[in-house]
Design a protein around this motif. Structure first.
Motif, PDB file in Angstrom:
ATOM      1  N   TYR A  80       5.811  32.778  33.468  1.00 60.15           N
ATOM      2  CA  TYR A  80       6.954  33.232  34.256  1.00 60.15           C
ATOM      3  C   TYR A  80       6.907  32.699  35.687  1.00 60.15           C
ATOM      4  O   TYR A  80       7.948  32.599  36.338  1.00 60.15           O
ATOM      5  CB  TYR A  80       7.012  34.763  34.280  1.00 60.15           C
ATOM      6  N   ARG A 128      15.042  33.730  19.443  1.00 57.54           N
ATOM      7  CA  ARG A 128      15.604  35.007  19.892  1.00 57.54           C
ATOM      8  C   ARG A 128      16.613  35.485  18.861  1.00 57.54           C
ATOM      9  O   ARG A 128      17.374  34.693  18.333  1.00 57.54           O
ATOM     10  CB  ARG A 128      16.322  34.842  21.244  1.00 57.54           C
ATOM     11  N   ARG A 141      -2.844  34.389  26.926  1.00 57.66           N
ATOM     12  CA  ARG A 141      -2.495  34.922  28.241  1.00 57.66           C
ATOM     13  C   ARG A 141      -3.298  36.152  28.631  1.00 57.66           C
ATOM     14  O   ARG A 141      -3.350  36.514  29.811  1.00 57.66           O
ATOM     15  CB  ARG A 141      -0.997  35.188  28.337  1.00 57.66           C
ATOM     16  N   GLU A 185       1.605  34.014  35.830  1.00 56.46           N
ATOM     17  CA  GLU A 185       2.671  34.785  36.473  1.00 56.46           C
ATOM     18  C   GLU A 185       2.618  34.731  37.995  1.00 56.46           C
ATOM     19  O   GLU A 185       3.566  35.138  38.660  1.00 56.46           O
ATOM     20  CB  GLU A 185       2.627  36.245  35.996  1.00 56.46           C
TER      21      GLU A 185
HETATM   22  P1  C2E Z   1       3.516  32.760  21.514  1.00 55.12           P
HETATM   23  O1  C2E Z   1       3.655  31.554  20.625  1.00 55.12           O
HETATM   24  O2  C2E Z   1       2.162  33.056  22.068  1.00 55.12           O
HETATM   25  O3  C2E Z   1       4.587  32.547  22.676  1.00 55.12           O
HETATM   26  C1  C2E Z   1       4.365  32.898  24.020  1.00 55.12           C
HETATM   27  C2  C2E Z   1       4.980  34.232  24.338  1.00 55.12           C
HETATM   28  O4  C2E Z   1       4.631  34.586  25.679  1.00 55.12           O
HETATM   29  C3  C2E Z   1       6.498  34.220  24.298  1.00 55.12           C
HETATM   30  O5  C2E Z   1       6.922  35.505  23.846  1.00 55.12           O
HETATM   31  C4  C2E Z   1       6.874  34.025  25.754  1.00 55.12           C
HETATM   32  O6  C2E Z   1       8.181  34.466  26.071  1.00 55.12           O
HETATM   33  C5  C2E Z   1       5.808  34.868  26.418  1.00 55.12           C
HETATM   34  N1  C2E Z   1       5.538  34.475  27.820  1.00 55.12           N
HETATM   35  C6  C2E Z   1       5.690  33.278  28.401  1.00 55.12           C
HETATM   36  N2  C2E Z   1       5.294  33.285  29.695  1.00 55.12           N
HETATM   37  C7  C2E Z   1       4.860  34.548  29.952  1.00 55.12           C
HETATM   38  C8  C2E Z   1       4.320  35.198  31.122  1.00 55.12           C
HETATM   39  O7  C2E Z   1       4.150  34.616  32.200  1.00 55.12           O
HETATM   40  N3  C2E Z   1       3.979  36.508  30.980  1.00 55.12           N
HETATM   41  C9  C2E Z   1       4.137  37.194  29.817  1.00 55.12           C
HETATM   42  N4  C2E Z   1       3.775  38.483  29.778  1.00 55.12           N
HETATM   43  N5  C2E Z   1       4.648  36.607  28.693  1.00 55.12           N
HETATM   44  C10 C2E Z   1       4.997  35.296  28.754  1.00 55.12           C
HETATM   45  P2  C2E Z   1       8.093  35.668  22.791  1.00 55.12           P
HETATM   46  O8  C2E Z   1       9.152  34.626  23.049  1.00 55.12           O
HETATM   47  O9  C2E Z   1       8.479  37.111  22.806  1.00 55.12           O
HETATM   48  O10 C2E Z   1       7.400  35.304  21.424  1.00 55.12           O
HETATM   49  C11 C2E Z   1       6.385  36.128  20.896  1.00 55.12           C
HETATM   50  C12 C2E Z   1       5.704  35.469  19.726  1.00 55.12           C
HETATM   51  O11 C2E Z   1       6.615  35.332  18.623  1.00 55.12           O
HETATM   52  C13 C2E Z   1       5.246  34.032  20.039  1.00 55.12           C
HETATM   53  O12 C2E Z   1       4.019  34.082  20.732  1.00 55.12           O
HETATM   54  C14 C2E Z   1       5.144  33.470  18.641  1.00 55.12           C
HETATM   55  O13 C2E Z   1       3.943  33.847  18.038  1.00 55.12           O
HETATM   56  C15 C2E Z   1       6.291  34.155  17.930  1.00 55.12           C
HETATM   57  N6  C2E Z   1       7.452  33.244  17.871  1.00 55.12           N
HETATM   58  C16 C2E Z   1       8.469  33.077  18.754  1.00 55.12           C
HETATM   59  N7  C2E Z   1       9.318  32.117  18.327  1.00 55.12           N
HETATM   60  C17 C2E Z   1       8.824  31.655  17.146  1.00 55.12           C
HETATM   61  C18 C2E Z   1       9.258  30.656  16.194  1.00 55.12           C
HETATM   62  O14 C2E Z   1      10.267  29.956  16.349  1.00 55.12           O
HETATM   63  N8  C2E Z   1       8.468  30.508  15.058  1.00 55.12           N
HETATM   64  C19 C2E Z   1       7.319  31.245  14.865  1.00 55.12           C
HETATM   65  N9  C2E Z   1       6.614  31.033  13.752  1.00 55.12           N
HETATM   66  N10 C2E Z   1       6.902  32.176  15.744  1.00 55.12           N
HETATM   67  C20 C2E Z   1       7.636  32.380  16.861  1.00 55.12           C
END
Ligand code: C2E
Ligand code: CA
Ligand code: CA
Ligand code: CA
Length: 268
Positions: A255, A62, A200, A236
């Motif tokens: 979630y 974040r 998802r 969800e």
């Molecule tokens: P991702 O790896 O597919 O991570 C899952 C995303 O889905 C996360 O979004 C999470 O908050 C969200 N999520 C979890 N449960 C639910 C749910 O029930 N419903 C919905 N609609 N969403 C859910 P986030 O945290 O915004 O991260 C987005 C993307 O950013 C991640 O997708 C990942 O590709 C990237 N990312 C985040 N942190 C890192 C990191 O430390 N390093 C790298 N390389 N990429 C990161």
């Protein structure tokens, strides 16, 4: 009509300028984000559907920028990948997660981290993992690397070498966003993979959409026959959970169980 045409161009130019400006701000802001202590980590549990217990936590970045406010990783990670800030961010993320998450995990729980496809080609992140094992007390069998299909398919020979290296260390590997990228599945046979994370978008309409049901069923059967476990993302609702359980899905995240949360809020 001519004047309108010109007006249209001007309109598109403004939009493009605004977008470029935003990207420049993000690129610039990212360079100072770590030094200014603007990055945070949140953790989202993955639940073992057979026991109902926490199986592990996914580490997610974040960013609260002084100038831009909250910026989503979906927006800043691609910019970081373009500008090479991603190497510094990944280093910071892994070391920080080792320090704040590992001491709180109960026996057997794993820590899952995302590695960008852009980094996967190089070997700095492997050195980083070794460093965490040597200096941060990381037990490699507790670490799971999440990587998308594209990174693996781009250079299959290299992927075989790197994933085998991880396997030797005892680190496990998950394919992230599974089902969204490629139709060729032959790499599943060649590569040492432990988990498939079903994207998802397939889970979202699982109750109504028979195609999505069929896809999830197929992924679970395929994984099962290859000895790979399945993690469903984005759960969800209870109805979605029940459906996944009925298909014998191993692990779920979303979630419905918990949002990603700061370290002092998580429940193991
Ligand atoms: P991702 O790896 O597919 O991570 C899952 C995303 O889905 C996360 O979004 C999470 O908050 C969200 N999520 C979890 N449960 C639910 C749910 O029930 N419903 C919905 N609609 N969403 C859910 P986030 O945290 O915004 O991260 C987005 C993307 O950013 C991640 O997708 C990942 O590709 C990237 N990312 C985040 N942190 C890192 C990191 O430390 N390093 C790298 N390389 N990429 C990161
Ligand atoms: Ca992920
Ligand atoms: Ca994902
Ligand atoms: Ca659909």
């Amino acid at each position: 009509a001519k004047a309108m045409g010109r007006g249209c161009y001007a309109f598109f130019d403004v939009e493009l300028d605004q977008r470029n400006h935003r990207l420049m701000q993000i690129k610039h802001g990212l360079r100072q984000a770590l030094a200014r202590d603007e990055m945070h980590l949140v953790y989202q549990p993955e639940i073992n559907l057979q026991t109902g217990q926490v199986f592990g936590f996914e580490v997610l970045m974040r960013w609260h920028s002084d100038e831009l406010g909250w910026v989503s990783p979906a927006e800043f990670i691609p910019v970081a990948e373009e500008s090479d800030s991603i190497a510094d961010l990944t280093r910071w993320m892994l070391i920080k997660a080792c320090r704040e998450l590992l001491p709180r995990l109960e026996t057997g729980m794993q820590m899952a981290v995302n590695i960008s496809p852009r980094q996967f080609g190089g070997d700095r992140w492997l050195a980083l993992i070794r460093q965490c094992i040597d200096e941060e007390g990381l037990d490699p069998t507790r670490l799971c690397i999440e990587i998308t299909e594209g990174a693996l398919i781009r250079d299959m020979d290299q992927a075989v070498v790197q994933l085998s290296e991880l396997r030797k260390l005892g680190v496990s590997v998950a394919i992230d966003d599974f089902g969204t990228g490629y139709s060729s599945l032959s790499y599943l046979k060649r590569l040492p993979i432990d988990y498939l994370k079903i994207d998802r978008t397939f889970v979202a309409d699982i109750e109504q959409d028979q195609d999505d049901q069929a896809i999830i069923r197929a992924i679970i059967n395929l994984a099962d026959s290859l000895g790979i476990s399945v993690i469903a993302e984005g759960v969800e609702s209870e109805a979605q959970l029940d459906f996944l359980k009925s298909l014998d899905c191993d692990i779920a995240q979303g979630y419905f169980f918990a949002h990603p949360q700061a370290i002092d809020k998580i429940k193991c």
